[in-house]
Design an enzyme around this catalytic site. Structure first.
Site, PDB file in Angstrom:
ATOM      1  N   ASP A  37       0.856  -1.191   0.000  1.00  0.00           N
ATOM      2  CA  ASP A  37       0.000   0.000   0.000  1.00  0.00           C
ATOM      3  C   ASP A  37       0.882   1.226   0.000  1.00  0.00           C
ATOM      4  O   ASP A  37       2.061   1.154   0.376  1.00  0.00           O
ATOM      5  CB  ASP A  37      -0.931   0.008   1.224  1.00  0.00           C
ATOM      6  CG  ASP A  37      -2.236   0.744   0.941  1.00  0.00           C
ATOM      7  OD1 ASP A  37      -2.186   1.973   0.709  1.00  0.00           O
ATOM      8  OD2 ASP A  37      -3.301   0.105   0.942  1.00  0.00           O
ATOM      9  N   ASN A 102      -5.808  -5.630  -5.998  1.00  0.00           N
ATOM     10  CA  ASN A 102      -6.938  -4.841  -5.523  1.00  0.00           C
ATOM     11  C   ASN A 102      -6.717  -3.339  -5.631  1.00  0.00           C
ATOM     12  O   ASN A 102      -7.672  -2.578  -5.772  1.00  0.00           O
ATOM     13  CB  ASN A 102      -7.217  -5.213  -4.066  1.00  0.00           C
ATOM     14  CG  ASN A 102      -8.142  -4.239  -3.380  1.00  0.00           C
ATOM     15  OD1 ASN A 102      -9.344  -4.219  -3.625  1.00  0.00           O
ATOM     16  ND2 ASN A 102      -7.580  -3.402  -2.509  1.00  0.00           N
ATOM     17  N   TYR A 173     -12.445   6.135 -14.616  1.00  0.00           N
ATOM     18  CA  TYR A 173     -12.419   4.937 -13.777  1.00  0.00           C
ATOM     19  C   TYR A 173     -12.985   3.736 -14.531  1.00  0.00           C
ATOM     20  O   TYR A 173     -12.417   2.637 -14.518  1.00  0.00           O
ATOM     21  CB  TYR A 173     -13.225   5.206 -12.511  1.00  0.00           C
ATOM     22  CG  TYR A 173     -13.331   4.036 -11.564  1.00  0.00           C
ATOM     23  CD1 TYR A 173     -12.258   3.675 -10.748  1.00  0.00           C
ATOM     24  CD2 TYR A 173     -14.507   3.301 -11.474  1.00  0.00           C
ATOM     25  CE1 TYR A 173     -12.350   2.612  -9.863  1.00  0.00           C
ATOM     26  CE2 TYR A 173     -14.616   2.235 -10.598  1.00  0.00           C
ATOM     27  CZ  TYR A 173     -13.540   1.895  -9.796  1.00  0.00           C
ATOM     28  OH  TYR A 173     -13.642   0.840  -8.923  1.00  0.00           O
TER      29      TYR A 173
END
Length: 271
Positions: A37, A102, A173
């Site tokens: 992350d 993800n 997106y």
């Protein structure tokens, strides 16, 4: 011995939200977990996410479940950082056997970034963090899987990548997610001879700690009216789908997109 004992799974974008839930879900099933992350304290920016935490960060939460965990900080849209992060995690845990790409997310107002009214800063950032980040991650982990002639890749799509909203908004997106879905088709074709599967999950309206408040502000009925199943999805709904695609039960499934939408496909509209 858990279902995934001996497996080493990598989850990107795991500090909060769907990525965090998936990391914990797989850890409970015995997998060792590597997480990437850009900010492992990002949950602090959202009250709903902070309320879910049971430790200082997701790394501690995973280790508290009795499995090994390794973390690396990286900007998912930066190729060099992603490759370095994957290498760091593999050195700590061993070769990665499954990955859930993800990391991603949108930027800007939900009614902005229309197809011909693009904010270019938003556009490039969203393409980087979704499409490019997925491509970088897959290219970094694939050599380990090819070497062992086994592996599982799960990418993150979206309802937006499957159908267009009627006002043309949030196109940056949606286009990134559509590209990820098609990229996954190519992964499956290339990697099939190595006994590596590649599939995509495409969530609909998910009630994460962050999004719950947004749904309330916009009016929950606006979103629920688009679902055949009249509730929001939960992080566990996505984690269960990822579990299936990382498991032996899906060994003959590759190049497909698993829609976790509550039956919303074909019903998306702007009222």
């Amino acid at each position: 011995m858990g279902k995934f004992s001996g497996q080493i799974f990598l989850i990107t974008g795991a500090a909060r939200g769907l990525g965090r839930d998936c990391a914990l879900h797989l850890a409970k099933l015995g997998a060792d977990i590597g997480v990437i992350d850009i900010n492992f304290e990002s949950f602090k920016d959202f009250d709903g996410e902070a309320a879910l935490m049971t430790a200082e960060n997701v790394i501690e939460e995973i280790r508290n479940l009795g499995v090994r965990a390794a973390d690396a900080t990286a900007d998912i849209g930066n190729r060099e950082q992603v490759f370095a992060a994957v290498d760091q995690i593999a050195q700590e845990l061993g070769d990665i056997t499954g990955v859930f790409c993800n990391a991603g997310g949108g930027m800007g107002a939900p009614d902005g970034n229309k197809a011909t009214e693009m904010n270019w800063e938003h556009y490039h950032a969203v393409i980087d963090r979704n499409l490019h980040g997925t491509v970088y991650t897959c290219n970094a982990v694939a050599p380990m899987m090819k070497k062992k002639k086994a592996g599982k890749i799960v990418t993150m799509g979206s309802i937006g990548g499957l159908t267009a909203g009627s006002d043309g908004a949030y196109a940056h997106y949606a286009v990134a997610k559509a590209a990820i879905i098609h990229y996954t088709h190519y992964l499956a074709q290339e990697l099939g001879p190595y006994n590596i599967t590649a599939n995509c999950v495409a969530p609909g309206y998910m009630a994460t700690g962050r999004l719950k408040e947004l749904y309330k502000q916009a009016g929950e009925d606006t979103f629920l009216s688009r679902n055949a199943i009249k509730r929001f999805g939960t992080p566990e709904d996505v984690s269960s789908a990822v579990e299936f695609l990382l498991s032996d039960e899906s060994s003959f499934i590759s190049g497909t997109t698993l829609e976790v939408t509550g039956g919303a496909i074909g019903r998306v509209r702007v009222d």
